[in-house]
Structure formats: structure tokens, C-alpha cells
Write an enzyme that holds these catalytic residues in place. Structure first.
Site, short mmCIF file in Angstrom:
data_model
loop_
_atom_site.label_atom_id
_atom_site.label_comp_id
_atom_site.label_asym_id
_atom_site.label_seq_id
_atom_site.Cartn_x
_atom_site.Cartn_y
_atom_site.Cartn_z
N GLY A 8 -2.12 31.08 64.50
CA GLY A 8 -1.83 29.67 64.28
C GLY A 8 -3.06 28.98 63.67
N ASN A 9 -2.96 27.71 63.40
CA ASN A 9 -4.09 27.00 62.81
C ASN A 9 -5.25 26.83 63.79
OD1 ASN A 9 -3.58 26.00 59.92
ND2 ASN A 9 -1.62 25.69 60.96
N THR A 10 -4.97 26.91 65.10
CA THR A 10 -6.05 26.77 66.09
C THR A 10 -6.41 28.13 66.71
OG1 THR A 10 -5.22 24.56 66.61
CG2 THR A 10 -6.76 25.54 68.19
N ASN A 11 -5.40 28.85 67.19
CA ASN A 11 -5.66 30.10 67.91
C ASN A 11 -4.90 31.28 67.31
OD1 ASN A 11 -7.37 29.15 70.05
ND2 ASN A 11 -5.59 28.09 70.89
N VAL A 13 -3.34 34.95 68.51
CA VAL A 13 -2.97 35.66 69.72
C VAL A 13 -2.56 37.09 69.36
CG1 VAL A 13 -1.47 35.62 71.76
CG2 VAL A 13 -2.17 33.47 70.70
N GLY A 107 6.87 27.93 57.30
CA GLY A 107 5.80 28.53 58.11
C GLY A 107 6.33 29.78 58.80
N PRO A 108 5.63 30.92 58.68
CA PRO A 108 6.14 32.15 59.29
C PRO A 108 6.34 32.03 60.80
CG PRO A 108 3.91 32.45 58.42
CD PRO A 108 4.39 31.13 57.94
N ASP A 109 5.50 31.22 61.47
CA ASP A 109 5.66 31.03 62.92
C ASP A 109 7.03 30.43 63.23
OD1 ASP A 109 4.69 28.71 61.57
OD2 ASP A 109 4.08 27.80 63.46
N THR A 184 -9.94 2.95 78.87
CA THR A 184 -9.69 3.46 77.50
C THR A 184 -9.01 4.83 77.53
OG1 THR A 184 -11.68 2.30 76.84
CG2 THR A 184 -10.83 3.93 75.29
N1 LIG Z 1 -2.44 25.72 78.24
C1 LIG Z 1 -2.97 24.77 77.47
N2 LIG Z 1 -3.43 23.60 78.00
C2 LIG Z 1 -3.97 22.65 77.23
N3 LIG Z 1 -4.09 22.73 75.90
C3 LIG Z 1 -3.65 23.86 75.33
C4 LIG Z 1 -3.06 24.93 76.06
N4 LIG Z 1 -2.71 25.91 75.17
C5 LIG Z 1 -3.05 25.45 73.97
N5 LIG Z 1 -3.62 24.23 74.06
C6 LIG Z 1 -4.10 23.40 72.97
O1 LIG Z 1 -3.00 23.07 72.17
C7 LIG Z 1 -3.37 23.05 70.80
C8 LIG Z 1 -2.53 24.03 70.06
O2 LIG Z 1 -2.86 25.34 70.47
P1 LIG Z 1 -2.02 26.58 70.01
O3 LIG Z 1 -0.68 26.51 70.65
O4 LIG Z 1 -2.82 27.80 70.27
O5 LIG Z 1 -1.92 26.23 68.47
P2 LIG Z 1 -1.67 27.12 67.17
O6 LIG Z 1 -0.53 28.05 67.49
O7 LIG Z 1 -1.33 26.10 66.14
O8 LIG Z 1 -2.94 27.84 66.87
C9 LIG Z 1 -4.84 23.38 70.73
O9 LIG Z 1 -5.55 22.17 70.62
C10 LIG Z 1 -5.10 24.09 72.05
O10 LIG Z 1 -6.43 23.90 72.48
C1 LIG Z 2 3.91 23.44 60.45
C2 LIG Z 2 2.77 24.42 60.67
C3 LIG Z 2 1.47 23.79 60.18
C4 LIG Z 2 2.66 24.70 62.19
O1 LIG Z 2 1.56 25.54 62.41
P1 LIG Z 2 0.83 25.72 63.83
O2 LIG Z 2 0.92 24.43 64.56
O3 LIG Z 2 1.59 26.80 64.56
O4 LIG Z 2 -0.54 26.18 63.53
C5 LIG Z 2 3.08 25.78 59.96
O5 LIG Z 2 4.30 26.27 60.37
C6 LIG Z 2 3.06 25.64 58.45
O6 LIG Z 2 2.01 25.64 57.84
N1 LIG Z 2 4.26 25.51 57.84
C7 LIG Z 2 4.44 25.44 56.40
C8 LIG Z 2 5.41 24.37 56.02
C9 LIG Z 2 6.79 24.52 56.65
O7 LIG Z 2 6.98 25.21 57.65
O8 LIG Z 2 7.72 23.90 56.12
K LIG Z 3 2.42 28.09 66.71
#
Ligand SMILES: Nc1ncnc2c1ncn2[C@@H]1O[C@H](COP(=O)(O)OP(=O)(O)O)[C@@H](O)[C@H]1O
Ligand SMILES: CC(C)(COP(=O)(O)O)[C@@H](O)C(=O)NCCC(=O)O
Ligand SMILES: [K+]
Length: 258
Positions: A8-11, A13, A107-109, A184
Site C-alpha cells: 500500500g502507499n503506507t505499509n 505486508v 488500484g490493484p488493491d 484542540t
Molecule cells: N491497527 C491500527 N491502528 C491505528 N492505525 C493504523 C492501524 N493499522 C494501520 N494504521 C494506520 O492507518 C493508515 C493506513 O495504513 P495501511 O492500512 O497499512 O495503509 P496502506 O494499505 O495504504 O499502506 C496508516 O497511517 C497506518 O499507520
Molecule cells: C486509491 C488508492 C490510492 C488506495 O491505496 P492505499 O490506500 O491502499 O494505499 C489506490 O487503490 C490507487 O492508487 N488507485 C488507483 C486509482 C483507482 O483505483 O481508481
Molecule cells: K490497502
């Protein structure tokens, strides 16, 4: 055994699938410059920690970040001697073809989530994935991806407030005790938490109305349980949905390879 990688864009797996169950799941931050050697060092250290010595012969990758695929391909080739199946590439078959505008790259995900959810629940589904972005992926009666919704992710929204406003701190999401915040941080958490509850409800209701269907709502991603605490937003929560989808697509490709 199969190594399934969901980037994903953050993690990113990694999960190892022995044909019946996942033996382990490992998570690292997504970074396109990470080399194949760096992946392997991290990967083999964790395997040793878990006491697992799997014989990986196949790899499948879904990546929302195109640039990371290069190093993951090298990783796969160099350490497991195999060419990975990459979701979204023309040689990777999908159980049902997406019905979207011509030229659109989904997006493939989202394709993987749809395939995984259809395999478990049948058609007419909404998958809500709380990732970097919050996505709604809609599966038709036949399990095809038929479109969806992309909204900013929960943490991204909080981060955007912090980035743009000098007096707003970095805040982690949690369920606020009350809607009216008296400091805040509580105000920010309220805006994002209750804002997302409303967003999920409204979007799912509108999808159902637009498609004139009852639809099952499946939530995935780390923050799904947080949002499920409050209201009946989802029918099911499945944290392994994307990984399951990868095994479904991998199996489909093996069975349908010519
Ligand atoms: N169990 C959790 N608790 C809190 N934040 C989480 C948890 N899992 C993921 N996140 C947060 O959610 C966001 C998306 O993470 P993730 O699902 O891994 O994204 P992606 O699939 O886009 O890489 C990130 O900011 C991550 O730090
Ligand atoms: C929408 C997304 C950014 C989500 O990515 P993620 O949050 O899983 O990192 C990804 O699926 C993406 O880049 N999609 C391309 C455009 C689309 O799905 O229409
Ligand atoms: K995802």
C-alpha cells in the site's frame, strides 16, 4: 508455498500461505528504494524469529505504488527463483473483469479486495478499506469490480490539518468521548472520527440506493475495528481480506494458465 505481498502507499505486508492457512504476516513501511537484499535481510530475520522455514516457490504482488515492484521482482527472482505474478499486469488473470471506463487503471488493491470478498461472500458487496486512502470497492453480482469511491484516509485527514494549520498538532485517531471537544486535540479527533462515521454511512447508503440492491458491507484495514465500535456500519470486518484476495487470484491463475 506462496508468498503474497500487498504493497500500500503506507505499509507493505508479506504473508506466507501454505495452501490452507497463513503461516505468518509481516509488515514494513513502503519505500520504493528498498533493495531486494534489504527485503531479504528483514524477511529472513523475522522468519527466524518466528521459527519458520518455508519453502517459497511462488510469489504474488499487489502494489498501489508502481515503483516498488521493480525491487520486489528482483527479490522474488534472486531469493526464490521465481517470476512473481503482479496484479494489474496483463498476464495476471482476474476471476471477473472490471467494468470501468476504458483506459482507467483500477488500484490493484481494490481488484484484490473485490476478488477476496466475492470468494467469501458472493456478489453485491461494498468493501471499505481504511488504508492511506479510504476506498469503497463495489462488486457486482458476478463479483466483478464495478467502480467505487476514493476518500482521503483517516490519518491523512488528521495529518492534513496538522500540515496546513500552524496551531494544530499531530494527533492520533481515537474515538472521542463526546462530539463537542473542549480542547484542540479532542476537537480534531471529533471532526475526523464522527466525520468518517457520517462519510461511511452516507456513501454506503447512496451506493445501495444507486444500485437498488441490498449489499453486504465488508470492512478491512487497521482502523475498521475502531469505526465498528460505535455504530452498525459494517456487516463483517476482515483484516486478512486483501491477503485472501491475493490467494484467490493466484489460485485462479494456476487453474486457468494455458
Ligand atoms: N491497527 C491500527 N491502528 C491505528 N492505525 C493504523 C492501524 N493499522 C494501520 N494504521 C494506520 O492507518 C493508515 C493506513 O495504513 P495501511 O492500512 O497499512 O495503509 P496502506 O494499505 O495504504 O499502506 C496508516 O497511517 C497506518 O499507520
Ligand atoms: C486509491 C488508492 C490510492 C488506495 O491505496 P492505499 O490506500 O491502499 O494505499 C489506490 O487503490 C490507487 O492508487 N488507485 C488507483 C486509482 C483507482 O483505483 O481508481
Ligand atoms: K490497502
Amino acid at each position: 508455498m506462496l508468498l503474497a505481498i500487498d504493497c500500500g502507499n503506507t505499509n507493505t505486508v508479506f504473508s506466507i500461505w501454505d495452501g490452507e492457512k497463513f503461516l505468518c504476516t509481516m509488515r514494513t513501511s513502503t519505500h520504493h528504494a528498498r533493495t531486494a537484499d534489504a527485503y531479504f535481510t528483514w524477511f529472513s530475520t523475522l522468519l527466524e524469529h518466528y521459527g519458520i522455514d518455508p519453502e517459497i516457490t511462488e510469489v504474488i504482488i499487489s502494489s498501489t505504488v508502481p515503483r516498488v515492484v521493480f525491487n520486489l521482482r528482483v527479490f522474488s527472482d534472486q531469493f526464490f527463483g521465481c517470476r512473481p505474478l503482479v496484479v494489474g499486469k496483463s498476464d495476471c488473470l482476474l476471476p471477473a473483469l472490471p467494468r470501468v471506463d476504458q483506459g482507467t487503471i483500477v488500484g490493484p488493491d481494490r481488484l484484490v479486495n473485490t476478488a477476496g470478498a466475492y470468494d467469501r461472500h458472493g456478489g453485491n458487496l461494498i468493501v471499505v478499506d481504511f488504508g492511506t486512502a479510504t476506498t469503497f470497492d463495489v462488486a457486482g453480482k458476478d463479483g466483478a469490480y464495478v467502480g467505487g469511491v476514493i476518500a482521503p484516509g483517516v490519518n491523512l485527514s488528521l495529518e492534513a490539518l496538522h500540515m496546513a494549520a500552524a496551531a494544530l498538532p499531530h494527533v492520533d485517531i481515537t474515538k472521542p468521548q463526546r462530539v463537542v471537544g473542549t480542547n484542540t486535540v479532542a476537537c480534531m479527533q471529533s471532526g475526523v472520527f464522527w466525520g468518517y462515521v457520517g462519510l461511511v454511512k452516507e456513501i454506503c447508503a447512496r451506493i445501495k440506493a444507486e444500485r437498488d440492491q441490498t449489499m453486504k458491507i465488508i470492512a478491512t484495514g487497521g482502523l475498521a475495528p475502531l469505526f465498528a465500535q460505535t455504530e452498525d456500519l459494517f456487516d463483517v470486518i476482515e483484516d486478512d481480506l486483501t491477503m485472501h484476495g491475493l490467494t484467490v487470484i493466484h489460485k485462479y491463475n494456476k487453474e486457468n494458465a494455458d
